[in-house]
Design an enzyme around this catalytic site. Structure first.
Site, PDB file in Angstrom:
ATOM      1  N   ASP A 135       0.818  -1.325   0.226  1.00 45.65           N
ATOM      2  CA  ASP A 135       0.107   0.053   0.016  1.00 45.65           C
ATOM      3  C   ASP A 135       0.860   1.177   0.128  1.00 45.65           C
ATOM      4  OD1 ASP A 135      -1.716   2.013   0.437  1.00 45.65           O
ATOM      5  OD2 ASP A 135      -2.761   1.087   2.172  1.00 45.65           O
ATOM      6  N   ASP A 137      -2.876   2.576  -5.947  1.00 43.87           N
ATOM      7  CA  ASP A 137      -1.709   2.409  -4.988  1.00 43.87           C
ATOM      8  C   ASP A 137      -1.704   1.094  -4.037  1.00 43.87           C
ATOM      9  OD1 ASP A 137      -4.226   3.030  -3.401  1.00 43.87           O
ATOM     10  OD2 ASP A 137      -3.517   4.601  -2.279  1.00 43.87           O
ATOM     11  N   GLU A 138      -2.486   0.237  -4.195  1.00 48.35           N
ATOM     12  CA  GLU A 138      -2.387  -1.153  -3.718  1.00 48.35           C
ATOM     13  C   GLU A 138      -2.120  -2.153  -4.843  1.00 48.35           C
ATOM     14  OE1 GLU A 138      -5.424  -1.548  -1.027  1.00 48.35           O
ATOM     15  OE2 GLU A 138      -5.517   0.627  -0.226  1.00 48.35           O
TER      16      GLU A 138
END
Length: 430
Positions: free
Chosen positions: A26, A121-122
């Site tokens: 993350d 973003d993960e």
């Protein structure tokens, strides 16, 4: 419970009691970190990212320096400025976030294959063989963090969670930020989970938390002690039972999904809110849907329009037609739906527009006979013209050629980054 053999059984050589299967990464305060990476002068300072430059919009990201001073995602810009004099505000740059996202994926792939991109973003990676042991898994995580910092940007920190199930790996990634690495071992569960609130798990939002509280579940210990059947009752379906298995370290089988629609929406700037200007936005979003359909190899069999008036009223209309990716046909449907909604609109201004293509079909597939008529066949001249238009805009820039007069809109209209969808680079040119 039935499970995939390759994800449930570990070779005895790679068993140390941890039963680690997933590494979840993350990125920390990603949009704000991207802004700081691109502007060295604002590194280490409180920064927020906003969708448009206005004191009346809200932050969609905040740097850790801003969070430390009480400003977070969802804080109104005006309020944020009052809390932090000298706050740095930057407008979102979705194209840049996608560019850096792709560079981050390249660095992860140098260490371990990416199993799935979960959001901008993960990402999650499957651990195999000796990677399932705690020491090698930790080493993998640290290598990934270093490669991103060294080869993509020193401001792009990430937190990593390593655990037996994807749910627990995601939860672990949230437990230490920024630049954290947390391991949740099977033989130590529930362990550190007991220090969390129940709504810190993905899948437990506000309404589910209230539902759990109603049946006397307020702590993670009480959540952990529930039975699979009890969770199924509270969740009102199989998702509750699946959550129980994931919480206890076993991944439930994944459900295959198929694309059913394509959606583009836009919150209008003040000068575009009068109805006569808002119609142009609806047409622009529809044209973008058509361009995206053709690029992805789809056709649609219907269109839906949603409007939110400046005073909060909500209107919507939908229509069906023979499947097509012809923007001219779609714009005709858009005009008809717009007229239906505009007649019912009480106020003179529109705040938000969402256009959705329905009933998608792969371009090479034959449509259902019901509703298919010769009149619905695509006009070859239209499709040739649209193909040329798409090529010109991809090569020379968006809106170099438009259907009808161009609408003055934000450069990233319709290419926003949603939680579970990352725009492809060509979308920024459609």
């Amino acid at each position: 419970m039935a499970q995939n053999a390759d994800t449930t059984e570990l070779d005895e050589r790679w068993r140390d009691g941890a039963e680690l299967r997933w590494l979840y990464l993350d990125m920390n305060s990603y949009f704000a970190s991207c802004a700081q990476q691109d502007e060295p002068a604002i590194r280490g300072k409180p920064v927020i990212v906003v969708p448009v430059m206005s004191d009346y919009t809200c932050a969609i990201a905040a740097s850790y320096q801003a969070k430390a001073l009480g400003v977070k995602t969802g804080t109104q810009v005006k309020e944020a400025r009052e809390k932090i004099p000298g706050l740095i505000v930057r407008e979102a740059r979705p194209d840049r976030y996608v560019e850096l996202h792709n560079k981050i994926l390249e660095q992860i792939d140098h260490v371990i294959p990416v199993e799935k991109v979960c959001s901008i973003d993960e990402v999650v990676c499957r651990l195999m063989g000796p990677q399932c042991l705690e020491a090698p898994a930790r080493a993998l995580g640290h290598r990934i963090q270093r490669r991103i910092l060294e080869n993509v940007g020193e401001c792009l920190t990430s937190s990593i969670g390593i655990a037996p199930s994807r749910l627990l790996a995601k939860t672990a990634a949230d437990m230490k930020k920024p630049l954290g690495l947390t391991v949740l071992r099977q033989d130590q569960l529930p362990g550190a989970l007991l220090d969390l609130d129940i709504d810190e798990f993905a899948g437990i939002g506000r309404s589910m938390k209230m539902r759990l509280n109603k049946v006397g579940v307020e702590t993670v210990r009480e959540l952990w002690d529930m039975s699979p059947s009890r969770m199924r009752q509270v969740w009102r379906g199989i998702m509750g039972e699946n959550f129980w298995y994931a919480l206890h370290g076993t991944d439930p089988p994944e459900i295959e999904t198929h694309r059913a629609s394509i959606t583009h929406g836009h919150v209008l700037a003040q000068e575009l809110r009068p109805v006569e200007h808002a119609r142009g936005v609806a047409r622009r979003l529809t044209a973008k849907c058509g361009s995206r359909l053709r690029r992805m190899g789809y056709k649609c069999g219907g269109l839906h329009i949603y409007l939110r008036g400046a005073d909060g009223e909500k209107l919507e209309a939908a229509t069906r037609f023979a499947v097509t990716s012809d923007s001219f046909r779609m714009l005709q449907a858009c005009d008809e739906l717009w007229a239906q909604c505009a007649r019912k609109l009480k106020g003179p201004r529109v705040k938000q527009i969402v256009v959705t293509c329905l009933h998608l079909l792969e371009a090479g597939m034959k449509p259902d006979l019901f509703g298919w008529t010769p009149e619905g066949e695509e006009d070859g001249r239209h499709m040739n013209l649209l193909s040329a238009l798409d090529g010109i805009n991809q090569r020379f820039g968006k809106d170099k050629v438009t259907i009808g007069p161009p609408t003055k809109m934000h450069g990233f209209v319709g290419a926003k980054i949603a939680f579970n969808r990352i725009p492809e680079q060509p979308e920024f040119w459609e």
